[in-house]
Write a protein that holds these residues in place. Structure first.
Motif, short mmCIF file in Angstrom:
data_model
loop_
_atom_site.label_atom_id
_atom_site.label_comp_id
_atom_site.label_asym_id
_atom_site.label_seq_id
_atom_site.Cartn_x
_atom_site.Cartn_y
_atom_site.Cartn_z
N ARG A 19 1.03 -1.00 -0.19
CA ARG A 19 0.08 0.38 0.26
C ARG A 19 0.47 1.52 -0.13
NH1 ARG A 19 -5.66 -0.98 3.04
NH2 ARG A 19 -6.40 1.06 2.00
N ASP A 23 0.61 4.19 -2.78
CA ASP A 23 0.14 5.66 -3.11
C ASP A 23 1.17 5.94 -2.90
OD1 ASP A 23 -2.40 4.47 -0.54
OD2 ASP A 23 -1.12 5.01 0.56
N ASP A 116 -9.81 1.97 -1.99
CA ASP A 116 -9.61 2.14 -0.59
C ASP A 116 -10.36 1.44 -0.06
OD1 ASP A 116 -6.70 2.60 -1.44
OD2 ASP A 116 -6.58 4.89 -0.43
#
Length: 178
Positions: A19, A23, A116
Motif C-alpha cells: 500500500r 500510494d 481504498d
C-alpha cells in the motif's frame, strides 16, 4: 492543489509495504500532471498517443476495474458502465481529450477513495492476501487473481505509467524534478 507524495515504507508488513508503494506512485502520477493547463494535459510525445490527461483517466478506470469490479464484485460505475468499449478498447485514454485537469484529477482521486474502501473491506473480511478476488479473470481456464496479485499489479501499473509520465512531462515543459 497540494499533493503530498508519501515515501514508501522501509519496514512494514506485506500489506503495508504494498500500500505504501501504491500510494507513492498514485501521488507521483498526480504530481506529474500538476500545474499543467488543460491543453498541456492533451499533449503527446510522438509517436506515442499517450497523454497525461489520458493517463489520469486510464488509471481511474484501472482503480475501479481491479478494486471495485474484480476484488469487490461490484458492477461498473459511471462513466465506465456506459463507455463504448467495443468501439474503442482504449476509450479511457481517448475520451480524456478536452476534459479539464480538475475533472480528470477528481476522477482519479474519487476512484482511489473507492479502491481504498474496497481494499479495506476485503482485508477486514479476510486478511489473507492469497485469497481469490470475487470475479474470475478467465473463467474458461479457471484462473482467478488473488488479492496479492491485484496489489502487486497495481504497483506495477502505476510504476510503469510513472515512467511514461516523466517523459511526457519533460517534453511539455522541461520539468524533471516533479
Amino acid at each position: 492543489m497540494t499533493i503530498e507524495r508519501p515515501e514508501p515504507s522501509f519496514s512494514n508488513d506485506e500489506v503495508g509495504m504494498l500500500r505504501s508503494y501504491l500510494d507513492h506512485f498514485r501521488a507521483t502520477i498526480r504530481l506529474q500532471a500538476s500545474g499543467l493547463t488543460d491543453e498541456q494535459l492533451d499533449q503527446r510525445l510522438p509517436p506515442s498517443e499517450l497523454t497525461l490527461g489520458g493517463m489520469l483517466k486510464h488509471l481511474a478506470f484501472v482503480e475501479d476495474y481491479w478494486f471495485s469490479y474484480n476484488l469487490a464484485g461490484h458492477e461498473p460505475s459511471p462513466p465506465w458502465d456506459a463507455a463504448p468499449w467495443d468501439e474503442d478498447p482504449d476509450w479511457d485514454w481517448h475520451s480524456a481529450a478536452g476534459a479539464s485537469h480538475a475533472e480528470l484529477d477528481a476522477l482519479l482521486v474519487d476512484a482511489v477513495v473507492r479502491s481504498d474502501a474496497c481494499l479495506d473491506a476485503a482485508l477486514a473480511a479476510d486478511p489473507d492476501l492469497g485469497r481469490l478476488v470475487a470475479r474470475p479473470r478467465d473463467p474458461a481456464k479457471g484462473e482467478t487473481a488473488t488479492l496479492r496479485w491485484v496489489l502487486v499489479h497495481m504497483v506495477e501499473e502505476y510504476a510503469r505509467h510513472a515512467g511514461h509520465a516523466d517523459l511526457i512531462r519533460q517534453s511539455i515543459d522541461g520539468a524533471t524534478d516533479v
